[in-house]
Scaffold this active site. Structure first.
Site, PDB file in Angstrom:
ATOM      1  N   GLU A 300       0.828  -1.216   0.000  1.00  9.50           N
ATOM      2  CA  GLU A 300       0.000   0.000   0.000  1.00  9.50           C
ATOM      3  C   GLU A 300       0.862   1.266   0.000  1.00  9.50           C
ATOM      4  O   GLU A 300       0.577   2.245   0.685  1.00  9.50           O
ATOM      5  CB  GLU A 300      -0.957  -0.009   1.188  1.00  9.50           C
ATOM      6  CG  GLU A 300      -1.924  -1.172   1.169  1.00  9.50           C
ATOM      7  CD  GLU A 300      -2.929  -1.151   2.294  1.00  9.50           C
ATOM      8  OE1 GLU A 300      -4.121  -1.433   2.039  1.00  9.50           O
ATOM      9  OE2 GLU A 300      -2.531  -0.848   3.438  1.00  9.50           O
ATOM     10  N   ASP A 373      -8.370  -9.226   3.577  1.00 13.87           N
ATOM     11  CA  ASP A 373      -8.175  -8.097   4.500  1.00 13.87           C
ATOM     12  C   ASP A 373      -9.252  -8.043   5.573  1.00 13.87           C
ATOM     13  O   ASP A 373     -10.147  -7.197   5.503  1.00 13.87           O
ATOM     14  CB  ASP A 373      -8.157  -6.786   3.710  1.00 13.87           C
ATOM     15  CG  ASP A 373      -7.699  -5.596   4.543  1.00 13.87           C
ATOM     16  OD1 ASP A 373      -7.264  -5.800   5.689  1.00 13.87           O
ATOM     17  OD2 ASP A 373      -7.780  -4.465   4.044  1.00 13.87           O
ATOM     18  N   GLU A 401     -12.955  -2.675  11.434  1.00 10.87           N
ATOM     19  CA  GLU A 401     -12.872  -1.874  10.224  1.00 10.87           C
ATOM     20  C   GLU A 401     -13.921  -2.269   9.192  1.00 10.87           C
ATOM     21  O   GLU A 401     -14.447  -1.417   8.471  1.00 10.87           O
ATOM     22  CB  GLU A 401     -11.468  -2.020   9.640  1.00 10.87           C
ATOM     23  CG  GLU A 401     -11.224  -1.293   8.347  1.00 10.87           C
ATOM     24  CD  GLU A 401      -9.821  -1.513   7.820  1.00 10.87           C
ATOM     25  OE1 GLU A 401      -9.523  -1.006   6.721  1.00 10.87           O
ATOM     26  OE2 GLU A 401      -9.019  -2.188   8.498  1.00 10.87           O
TER      27      GLU A 401
END
Length: 698
Positions: A300, A373, A401
């Site tokens: 990332e 993820d 998240e």
């Protein structure tokens, strides 16, 4: 060995001399209000037969042959906890009945302990001071749950050496993917002031066996490696040391260039290696028991060894050499690249498995529970079991998240239990693969008074610690003990609330990502549904990349006719997911792209089954809210209202997820809803137009 009451006086005199000033506050600290701050360490007064048994035995005083900060902390916890359980004021009561003997050696040991009762003495023993600390918390837990003190007999050994929380906290107090306020770590005030909250944070962690904390974001600022921050870090390490917690740092790989004035961060450049050795020496001069570095590299956009044509192993080993036998490099295996056109779920395996056996002994690979993820449900990561010459560590996410932030009730122990129990097909379960290394969890704590934003999110912190100590524990037993310790021991309350707590994560899966769908959340903030997003620059940032829905069908084909990600699993594991007609349908659309009229095992078409699952999740949330509404008499008013408010938010947002998702799928397949299924409340354009610039954690 000194015996009897004389030992108490000696211990207390030594305690006054050896204890840091902030730790002496523990005994005299007043009981907090029922606002969630006390977590599972409330030690609410016992009632009935349980109180009578404890009062009759009255296992005080606490005898400590050789005092130290850790043993003094254990004694203080016992004195305060027993006073609370007996309904006494203060924490220094001296009973006339039994006694507790803390009989542990010096520093060292893995924390294993035994607790036995004989002749009105409860003896906590082990291989080192931490054994007595962990044993003290275990004794209080058992007594809080009503155990008879005269028949206590416990032996416990931690299943893995490293039981760690990773904070994604930044120097300015912002917490990436944090939903419980600002950072716990007030860097501006450190080192001059160590807030009492830091001590209570250490107490909470030690009580569930957590023994390591990485204090800063894996998207790391180089500030934490500057001389200005070392005294701040030392102040935290000093506060946590009596509780057995070692401090780790997330290190930015490019720091020699960012801070050191070098023109490179190439791990094979001798100047770079020397810079890191000098930096490690400086840290250890301040913090002798510094744990080591956690590194996110070449993922990332973060810098890493691949920027210089080097491998992950070469980067990790250079840092490992800088630490030597003093510490550990934890290297994250979460990588994916915009330049790699293969299935994102395959990329970590492809990068790391060929490096098996090339990592130094003091390097651990930290592998997420699933190959994408932290989704509401994923298959276990295929790296587990595929790198037998490398120490692997499981990375879980406590902060939700992708599971409704802190406002949705989602108890994650069943998710982690699924992963830990999974048979890798390489002769071991995931729990057995990670046993030589450990577990890490992305922390869900913040500055909110109740620590985690939602009161029920405390359960995920608790469950993570309990499973990291003993991955054989059942989610049901963890849920029951947490609820009893945190809210009430009332059997009716536990009978009402434990089942929906256990089912809460499945409910979230159903109304967000049923049947193996994944990554349908809004981009950037990951809040709310956005399956229609298909136009972002990087393909794997788009929800469309993961669901691949069109007029003909839906799902990601990962068999040999698609990306062949299934081949990364051992053959016997892959076989269980190869046939869509026979497999566990919780992973159906993770591995298969299927027509809307595919017949599922229920006899319903795939489209009808999707609608059924969305509605099942919604009904579960409504039932959970109704069950909580019946607990008003069992829970204090402040926490009752807080949870009720959050459940109302979850009800609204579960409907939003269901309606927006179905509206989008209908726009593609043109199918009517099954009979009896209500239509979405609004047209698709309404849901697509929603924006959330204030969404937290970005």
């Amino acid at each position: 060995m000194m015996s009897g009451r004389g030992l108490v006086n000696r211990a207390r005199r030594l305690g006054a001399a050896l204890l840091p000033a902030w730790l002496t506050l523990l005994v005299a600290a007043p009981a907090g209000a029922e606002d969630g701050y006390d977590l599972w360490l409330r030690h609410a007064p016992l009632e009935g037969a349980a109180r009578a048994r404890l009062a009759a035995f009255d296992p005080r005083p606490v005898l400590v042959p050789e005092e130290s900060p850790t043993l003094a902390a254990a004694r203080a916890e016992l004195e305060q906890g027993l006073a609370g359980l007996l309904g006494e004021q203060g924490g220094n009561g001296g009973g006339t009945g039994g006694e507790i003997l803390l009989d542990c050696g010096g520093a060292g040991g893995d924390g294993r302990f035994t607790i036995t009762a004989a002749r009105r003495t409860i003896r906590i023993a082990g291989t080192g001071e931490l054994s007595c600390l962990y044993g003290s918390y275990a004794l209080l837990r058992e007594l809080s749950l009503g155990a008879d003190p005269s028949s206590i007999d416990i032996a416990s050994v931690p299943a893995m050496p490293l039981r760690m929380l990773n904070h994604w906290d930044n120097p300015d107090g912002h917490v990436e993917r944090g939903y419980a306020g600002r950072s716990l770590f007030y860097w501006w005030r450190l080192p001059g002031h160590v807030d009492r909250r830091m001590v209570d944070y250490a107490r909470a962690n030690a009580s569930i066996g957590i023994n390591a904390v990485a204090v800063n974001n894996v998207n790391a600022s180089p500030l934490f490696l500057t001389p200005r921050y070392l005294p701040k870090l030392r102040a935290l390490a000093d506060a946590w040391r009596p509780y057995g917690i070692r401090l780790f740092l997330s290190a930015r790989f490019s720091a020699p260039r960012d801070l050191g004035g070098l023109d490179t961060a190439d791990p094979l450049d001798p100047r770079v290696a020397q810079w890191w050795r000098a930096k490690a020496d400086a840290i250890y001069a301040e913090i002798p028991d510094f744990g080591g570095f956690l590194v996110k590299a070449n993922s990332e956009g973060q810098p890493g060894p691949q920027d210089y044509g080097r491998s992950h192993a070469e980067g990790a080993n250079m840092l490992a050499s800088a630490l030597g036998n003093r510490g550990t490099v934890i290297w994250r295996a979460f990588v994916y690249s915009a330049e790699d056109e293969s299935d994102r779920a395959k990329q970590a395996y492809a990068e790391f498995v060929p490096l098996d056996g090339q990592f130094a002994e003091n390097v651990i690979l930290q592998v997420k529970n699933g190959p994408v993820d932290f989704q509401p449900r994923e298959p276990f990561h295929p790296i587990f079991g595929a790198m037998p010459k490398t120490r692997l560590m499981l990375e879980a996410q406590l902060t939700k998240e992708y599971l409704g932030f802190a406002t949705h009730l989602a108890f994650l122990a069943p998710l982690w239990e699924e992963v830990l129990d999974a048979d890798t097909g390489h002769g071991a379960s995931v729990a057995e693969v990670i046993a030589p290394a450990g577990m890490a969890g992305v922390a869900n704590t913040g500055s909110d008074r109740n620590w985690t934003g939602g009161h029920f999110d405390q359960a995920n912190w608790y469950a993570f610690g309990r499973l990291a100590w003993d991955p054989g524990l059942a989610s049901e037993s963890i849920a029951r003990e947490w609820a009893a310790l945190t809210f009430t021991r009332d059997p009716a309350f536990l009978a009402d609330m434990v089942p929906p707590l256990l089912g809460s994560r499945q409910a979230v899966v159903d109304y967000m990502t049923p049947l193996g769908l994944a990554h349908l959340m809004g981009t950037g903030h990951h809040y709310g549904p956005a399956p229609w997003v298909c136009d972002l620059a990087r393909p794997e940032w788009n929800p469309c990349y993961y669901h691949r829905a069109d007029a003909a069908g839906i799902g990601f084909e990962r068999t040999a006719t698609g990306s062949d990600a299934l081949a990364q699993y051992a053959p016997e594991v892959a076989a269980q997911w190869r046939d869509p007609s026979a497999m566990d349908e919780d992973y159906l659309l993770w591995f298969h792209h299927l027509p809307w009229d595919f017949e599922t095992r229920s006899g319903r078409t795939l489209w009808a089954e999707l609608v059924y699952r969305y509605d099942r999740g919604l009904a579960a949330v409504d039932a959970m809210a109704a069950t909580w509404a019946g607990q008003r008499a069992s829970v204090d008013p402040e926490r009752f209202r807080h949870v009720a408010d959050f459940l109302a938010v979850q009800q609204r947002e579960a409907r939003w997820w269901r309606d927006a998702s179905l509206a989008y799928w209908q726009s593609l397949n043109g199918l009517d809803l099954p009979p009896g299924a209500p239509a979405p409340q609004f047209p698709l354009a309404h849901y697509r137009a929603l924006a959330f610039p204030e969404a937290p954690g970005q």
